[in-house]
Design a protein around this motif. Structure first.
Motif, PDB file in Angstrom:
ATOM      1  N   GLU A   1       0.828  -1.207   0.000  1.00 43.75           N
ATOM      2  CA  GLU A   1       0.000   0.000   0.000  1.00 43.75           C
ATOM      3  C   GLU A   1       0.863   1.258   0.000  1.00 43.75           C
ATOM      4  OE1 GLU A   1      -3.402   0.454  -0.198  1.00 43.75           O
ATOM      5  OE2 GLU A   1      -3.412  -1.666  -0.710  1.00 43.75           O
ATOM      6  N   VAL A   2       1.900   1.265   0.831  1.00 43.35           N
ATOM      7  CA  VAL A   2       2.795   2.425   0.898  1.00 43.35           C
ATOM      8  C   VAL A   2       3.542   2.593  -0.423  1.00 43.35           C
ATOM      9  CG1 VAL A   2       4.863   3.360   2.015  1.00 43.35           C
ATOM     10  CG2 VAL A   2       3.020   2.406   3.396  1.00 43.35           C
ATOM     11  N   ALA A   3       4.025   1.505  -0.983  1.00 38.39           N
ATOM     12  CA  ALA A   3       4.738   1.589  -2.259  1.00 38.39           C
ATOM     13  C   ALA A   3       3.824   2.129  -3.359  1.00 38.39           C
ATOM     14  CB  ALA A   3       5.288   0.215  -2.651  1.00 38.39           C
TER      15      ALA A   3
ATOM     16  N   LEU B   1       9.229  13.645   0.514  1.00 41.87           N
ATOM     17  CA  LEU B   1       8.137  14.425   1.090  1.00 41.87           C
ATOM     18  C   LEU B   1       6.838  13.628   1.120  1.00 41.87           C
ATOM     19  CD1 LEU B   1       8.808  17.962  -0.423  1.00 41.87           C
ATOM     20  CD2 LEU B   1       9.362  17.120   1.865  1.00 41.87           C
ATOM     21  N   ALA B   2       6.605  12.837   0.085  1.00 37.84           N
ATOM     22  CA  ALA B   2       5.400  12.005   0.042  1.00 37.84           C
ATOM     23  C   ALA B   2       5.416  10.981   1.171  1.00 37.84           C
ATOM     24  CB  ALA B   2       5.272  11.311  -1.312  1.00 37.84           C
ATOM     25  N   LEU B   3       6.561  10.345   1.396  1.00 39.07           N
ATOM     26  CA  LEU B   3       6.657   9.365   2.480  1.00 39.07           C
ATOM     27  C   LEU B   3       6.503  10.029   3.844  1.00 39.07           C
ATOM     28  CD1 LEU B   3       9.506   7.108   1.083  1.00 39.07           C
ATOM     29  CD2 LEU B   3       7.113   6.469   1.431  1.00 39.07           C
ATOM     30  N   ARG B   4       7.050  11.238   4.007  1.00 39.31           N
ATOM     31  CA  ARG B   4       6.879  11.955   5.269  1.00 39.31           C
ATOM     32  C   ARG B   4       5.410  12.289   5.506  1.00 39.31           C
ATOM     33  NH1 ARG B   4      11.088  16.743   5.776  1.00 39.31           N
ATOM     34  NH2 ARG B   4      10.049  16.914   7.801  1.00 39.31           N
TER      35      ARG B   4
ATOM     36  N   LEU C   1       3.627   9.114   6.494  1.00 38.53           N
ATOM     37  CA  LEU C   1       3.939   8.781   7.880  1.00 38.53           C
ATOM     38  C   LEU C   1       3.138   9.655   8.836  1.00 38.53           C
ATOM     39  CD1 LEU C   1       5.566   7.272  10.031  1.00 38.53           C
ATOM     40  CD2 LEU C   1       7.396   8.952   9.679  1.00 38.53           C
ATOM     41  N   SER C   2       3.081  10.935   8.554  1.00 36.67           N
ATOM     42  CA  SER C   2       2.308  11.854   9.398  1.00 36.67           C
ATOM     43  C   SER C   2       0.836  11.464   9.435  1.00 36.67           C
ATOM     44  CB  SER C   2       2.438  13.292   8.887  1.00 36.67           C
ATOM     45  OG  SER C   2       3.742  13.756   9.065  1.00 36.67           O
ATOM     46  N   ALA C   3       0.294  11.093   8.279  1.00 35.04           N
ATOM     47  CA  ALA C   3      -1.111  10.697   8.209  1.00 35.04           C
ATOM     48  C   ALA C   3      -1.361   9.407   8.993  1.00 35.04           C
ATOM     49  CB  ALA C   3      -1.545  10.530   6.754  1.00 35.04           C
ATOM     50  N   VAL C   4      -0.446   8.462   8.907  1.00 38.97           N
ATOM     51  CA  VAL C   4      -0.588   7.204   9.637  1.00 38.97           C
ATOM     52  C   VAL C   4      -0.511   7.454  11.141  1.00 38.97           C
ATOM     53  CG1 VAL C   4       0.562   4.999  10.140  1.00 38.97           C
ATOM     54  CG2 VAL C   4       0.207   5.704   7.768  1.00 38.97           C
ATOM     55  N   VAL C   5       0.433   8.278  11.566  1.00 41.87           N
ATOM     56  CA  VAL C   5       0.554   8.590  12.990  1.00 41.87           C
ATOM     57  C   VAL C   5      -0.712   9.297  13.481  1.00 41.87           C
ATOM     58  CG1 VAL C   5       1.812   9.985  14.684  1.00 41.87           C
ATOM     59  CG2 VAL C   5       3.070   8.608  13.017  1.00 41.87           C
ATOM     60  N   GLU C   6      -1.210  10.235  12.688  1.00 39.40           N
ATOM     61  CA  GLU C   6      -2.437  10.946  13.052  1.00 39.40           C
ATOM     62  C   GLU C   6      -3.611   9.985  13.203  1.00 39.40           C
ATOM     63  OE1 GLU C   6      -5.398  14.047  10.832  1.00 39.40           O
ATOM     64  OE2 GLU C   6      -3.250  14.415  10.638  1.00 39.40           O
ATOM     65  N   GLN C   7      -3.781   9.089  12.251  1.00 39.35           N
ATOM     66  CA  GLN C   7      -4.867   8.114  12.315  1.00 39.35           C
ATOM     67  C   GLN C   7      -4.692   7.172  13.499  1.00 39.35           C
ATOM     68  OE1 GLN C   7      -7.736   7.455  10.369  1.00 39.35           O
ATOM     69  NE2 GLN C   7      -7.353   9.563   9.746  1.00 39.35           N
ATOM     70  N   ASN C   8      -3.453   6.756  13.746  1.00 38.78           N
ATOM     71  CA  ASN C   8      -3.161   5.865  14.862  1.00 38.78           C
ATOM     72  C   ASN C   8      -3.499   6.519  16.183  1.00 38.78           C
ATOM     73  OD1 ASN C   8      -1.794   3.433  15.946  1.00 38.78           O
ATOM     74  ND2 ASN C   8      -0.751   3.461  13.968  1.00 38.78           N
ATOM     75  N   GLY C   9      -3.281   7.824  16.260  1.00 33.92           N
ATOM     76  CA  GLY C   9      -3.548   8.557  17.487  1.00 33.92           C
ATOM     77  C   GLY C   9      -5.016   8.623  17.859  1.00 33.92           C
ATOM     78  N   THR C  10      -5.892   8.300  16.940  1.00 37.01           N
ATOM     79  CA  THR C  10      -7.323   8.323  17.252  1.00 37.01           C
ATOM     80  C   THR C  10      -7.769   7.082  18.025  1.00 37.01           C
ATOM     81  OG1 THR C  10      -8.003   7.278  15.172  1.00 37.01           O
ATOM     82  CG2 THR C  10      -7.832   9.698  15.182  1.00 37.01           C
ATOM     83  N   SER C  11      -6.938   6.038  18.016  1.00 36.01           N
ATOM     84  CA  SER C  11      -7.341   4.801  18.700  1.00 36.01           C
ATOM     85  C   SER C  11      -6.321   4.305  19.715  1.00 36.01           C
ATOM     86  CB  SER C  11      -7.609   3.705  17.669  1.00 36.01           C
ATOM     87  OG  SER C  11      -6.457   3.467  16.904  1.00 36.01           O
ATOM     88  N   ARG C  12      -5.233   5.056  19.899  1.00 37.30           N
ATOM     89  CA  ARG C  12      -4.195   4.651  20.856  1.00 37.30           C
ATOM     90  C   ARG C  12      -3.776   5.857  21.680  1.00 37.30           C
ATOM     91  NH1 ARG C  12       0.345   1.819  17.371  1.00 37.30           N
ATOM     92  NH2 ARG C  12       1.208   1.414  19.426  1.00 37.30           N
ATOM     93  N   SER C  13      -3.241   5.593  22.837  1.00 40.58           N
ATOM     94  CA  SER C  13      -2.757   6.696  23.664  1.00 40.58           C
ATOM     95  C   SER C  13      -1.477   7.271  23.052  1.00 40.58           C
ATOM     96  CB  SER C  13      -2.457   6.209  25.089  1.00 40.58           C
ATOM     97  OG  SER C  13      -1.282   5.409  25.122  1.00 40.58           O
ATOM     98  N   SER C  14      -1.240   8.529  23.334  1.00 39.74           N
ATOM     99  CA  SER C  14      -0.029   9.189  22.835  1.00 39.74           C
ATOM    100  C   SER C  14       1.219   8.483  23.351  1.00 39.74           C
ATOM    101  CB  SER C  14       0.000  10.655  23.258  1.00 39.74           C
ATOM    102  OG  SER C  14      -1.061  11.351  22.670  1.00 39.74           O
ATOM    103  N   GLU C  15       1.166   8.059  24.599  1.00 40.82           N
ATOM    104  CA  GLU C  15       2.312   7.368  25.198  1.00 40.82           C
ATOM    105  C   GLU C  15       2.596   6.045  24.493  1.00 40.82           C
ATOM    106  OE1 GLU C  15       3.246   5.226  29.389  1.00 40.82           O
ATOM    107  OE2 GLU C  15       2.475   7.273  29.524  1.00 40.82           O
ATOM    108  N   ASP C  16       1.566   5.258  24.239  1.00 47.50           N
ATOM    109  CA  ASP C  16       1.720   3.979  23.545  1.00 47.50           C
ATOM    110  C   ASP C  16       2.286   4.190  22.146  1.00 47.50           C
ATOM    111  OD1 ASP C  16       1.443   1.163  23.155  1.00 47.50           O
ATOM    112  OD2 ASP C  16      -0.417   1.538  22.054  1.00 47.50           O
TER     113      ASP C  16
END
Length: 71
Positions: free
Chosen positions: A10-12, A27-30, A33-48
């Motif tokens: 999917e990333v490729a 820049l596209a990969l960055r 990554l930012s989008a994945v981290v943002e989405q991940n943050g909606t279901s996980r704690s910031s610390e995790d």
């Protein structure tokens, strides 16, 4: 196919689409990554999430020798 292989494909594919749109590959990969981290943050704690990202960053070097891997 494993979930990790699916994610790599999917990333490729997203990277290729980004390049077709004229985006710089790094820049596209960055941005991805930012989008994945943002989405991940909606279901996980910031610390995790921070712990997982730190683990991934600490283990970027595929040539690194780990003592627990030695026979």
């Amino acid at each position: 196919m494993s979930i990790h292989e699916w994610a790599r494909r999917e990333v490729a594919a997203s990277r290729v689409r980004g390049e077709e749109l004229g985006f710089d590959a790094v820049l596209a990969l960055r941005a991805l990554l930012s989008a994945v981290v943002e989405q991940n943050g909606t279901s996980r704690s910031s610390e995790d999430l921070a712990h997982e990202l730190q683990f991934l960053a600490d283990n970027l070097d595929s040539e690194r020798d780990y003592s627990f891997m030695r026979p």
